[in-house]
Each structure stands twice: as C-alpha cells, then as structure tokens.
Design an enzyme around this catalytic site. Structure first.
Site, PDB file in Angstrom:
ATOM      1  CG  ASP A  59      -2.771   4.283  -1.491  1.00 28.84           C
ATOM      2  OD1 ASP A  59      -3.317   4.121  -2.588  1.00 28.84           O
ATOM      3  OD2 ASP A  59      -2.243   5.360  -1.154  1.00 28.84           O
ATOM      4  CD  GLU A 109      -1.702  10.742   5.798  1.00 30.12           C
ATOM      5  OE1 GLU A 109      -1.064  11.546   5.089  1.00 30.12           O
ATOM      6  OE2 GLU A 109      -2.939  10.678   5.785  1.00 30.12           O
ATOM      7  CG  HIS A 143      -0.226  11.756   1.679  1.00 27.82           C
ATOM      8  ND1 HIS A 143      -1.457  11.784   2.317  1.00 27.82           N
ATOM      9  CD2 HIS A 143      -0.517  11.754   0.353  1.00 27.82           C
ATOM     10  CE1 HIS A 143      -2.415  11.786   1.416  1.00 27.82           C
ATOM     11  NE2 HIS A 143      -1.874  11.774   0.216  1.00 27.82           N
ATOM     12  CG  ASN A 171      -0.446  15.236   4.250  1.00 26.32           C
ATOM     13  OD1 ASN A 171      -0.153  14.782   3.146  1.00 26.32           O
ATOM     14  ND2 ASN A 171      -1.073  14.532   5.175  1.00 26.32           N
TER      15      ASN A 171
END
Ligand code: F6R
Length: 250
Positions: free
Chosen positions: A67, A143, A138, A136
């Site tokens: 990313d 996400e 990810h 979280n």
C-alpha cells in the site's frame, strides 16, 4: 496455518527474516510482497544484515508493496516509498526496476490500481507476501467493511487507522485520509503468506482473525482460507492465543 511463537520482538523479526531469506535462497527471482509499519522494521534490519554478511542476494528478486498513502510524494518521510528505501532498498542489492509500490501521487487512481494488478500478474504473481495486522484486523489497508474488496483499490482509512498511524506524523491532521491498497484477492493469491504480530493490542485482533468467523468486518479472518500461512508472533501474543485455547502454537 502454522503459528510460530518467538521469544520476543527481536526473535520474531529474525524468524520472519529467515522465512523471507529462505524464499530468496531457494528461488532467487522470487516475487515478494512487502508491508510497512512498525512491526517489520527489525525484520528489514535483519535482512540488511543477512545481505551484508551472509550473501543474501536481492539482485533477481522483485518486490510489491501492499500500500501507499494518497497525496504523499516519494520524498515525504511518511510515505511508504520513503520508508521502504530508507529501511530496506537503499541497503541491499535489489534493482530499482524490480521495486513496485503504488503511486499515491497519480492523477488517475483507477488506472494506477489496474496497472498495479497487471504488473503483479506479469511478474508471475506473488511468491511470498509479508503482512502485519491492524488493531482493527486490517491487512494492507483493507479496512473492516461489509464486503471484501478484491483487487488493488482506493481506500478511505478508518478513524482507528488514522489514530494508530498518527504517531508517525507531527499532527493528526497531516495523516492522509486515503490510500491505495492491494485487495484481499491480490493478497490471497500469494502462494505463501507470513503474518507478523507483536504486543497485546495485536494479540486481540489476531485472536478475532484466527478463531472468529470469516468476515469482512475482520479482514485478516480471510487468511483462515489460505493454504500456506505462517503466523510469527512474539511471546505476549503467544500467551494470549494460548489462553484463548490454541494448543497448536509451535
Ligand atoms: C502496512 C500495512 C498495514 C500494517 C498494519 C500494522 O504496509 O499494510 O496493514 O501492517 O497497520 O502496522 P504496524 O506494524 O505499524 O502496527
């Protein structure tokens, strides 16, 4: 799925570096998927050491990063370009033309995402993908969502991710709101995956990902369906997962 417990962060990093180095020793022209963030920092240091002292040779290897933030130029110290050159590429003999990171400064994001997928395809797909995990759940910047996003795409970062990554920026308002990320299908097509996690925060998200239901609400949970995942964790994570009842941890 193998879960390998390391003593601590340094040991986790050495074990992970051995997996990456082993891949390159066995197949010098491997295509390696790479992650940024705090977790793999020491792994990169160890790979640099192995390249200087043990003859680890990156000259035929290709890398694809997971990313990049949208809107940060390559010389911005918080861009993942900067991170990767600073923490790995400038210190090993990888060829510049074999390094791929999404271009977060592109004027045509859709084309950039399609081209990124095409480049991965042209290079024969990813042999080994290195992953971290977000608090979280990810992976990459996929996400929690109502669906799994398949291929490389633009992501709106979660507030939780923005807060977690604010530690690298002077001001939380400087954290980009958008990124380009490989998709879940891109990641799942990697032949092998190594996921690194260290610390208690990560133990909790890892627990949800490994033992909960497979759901886009916890993107890393999809890894339960991959044929060849090695999870390398530190002692803290290992104790937590053992307390959750996992007696398969090596
Ligand atoms: C980074 C990436 C992210 C991180 C994750 C954990 O390229 O794709 O999924 O791996 O946010 O980050 P750290 O290691 O900083 O806790």
């Amino acid at each position: 799925m193998r879960i390998v417990a390391a003593k601590d962060y340094n040991d986790m990093s050495r074990k992970a570096a051995n997996i990456v180095a082993g891949q390159i020793f066995l197949k010098p022209n491997s295509v390696i998927g790479l992650a940024t963030g705090s977790t793999p920092l020491m792994m990169y240091k160890e790979l640099i050491r192995m390249s200087a002292e043990d003859g680890l040779d990156f000259s035929e290897a290709t890398t694809f990063n997971l990313d990049e933030y949208i809107g940060l130029s390559t010389d911005n110290i918080n861009s993942y370009h900067y991170y990767m050159y600073n923490n790995l590429f400038n210190h090993v003999n990888i060829k510049k033309e074999n390094i791929f990171i999404p271009n977060g400064m592109t004027s045509d994001i859709e084309k950039e995402c399609m081209d990124y997928e095409e480049k991965i395809r042209q290079r024969g797909g990813i042999d080994l993908q290195v992953l971290g995990i977000g608090n979280n759940g990810h992976i990459g910047f996929n996400e929690p969502d109502v669906k799994f996003e398949a291929t490389t795409h633009q992501v709106k970062l979660d507030q939780e991710t923005i807060l977690a990554n604010a530690r690298f920026f002077d001001n939380i308002d400087d954290v980009p709101k958008y990124a380009i990320s490989m998709g879940i299908k891109t990641i799942m097509h990697a032949r092998k995956i190594v996921l690194l996690a260290s610390g208690l925060n990560k133990a909790e998200s890892l627990g949800r990902a490994l033992y909960g239901g497979i759901t886009p609400e916890v993107p890393a949970s999809i890894l339960q369906l991959h044929q060849d995942v090695t999870v390398v964790i530190d002692g803290e994570c290992a104790s937590f997962l053992k307390r959750m009842g996992d007696d398969t941890i090596e």
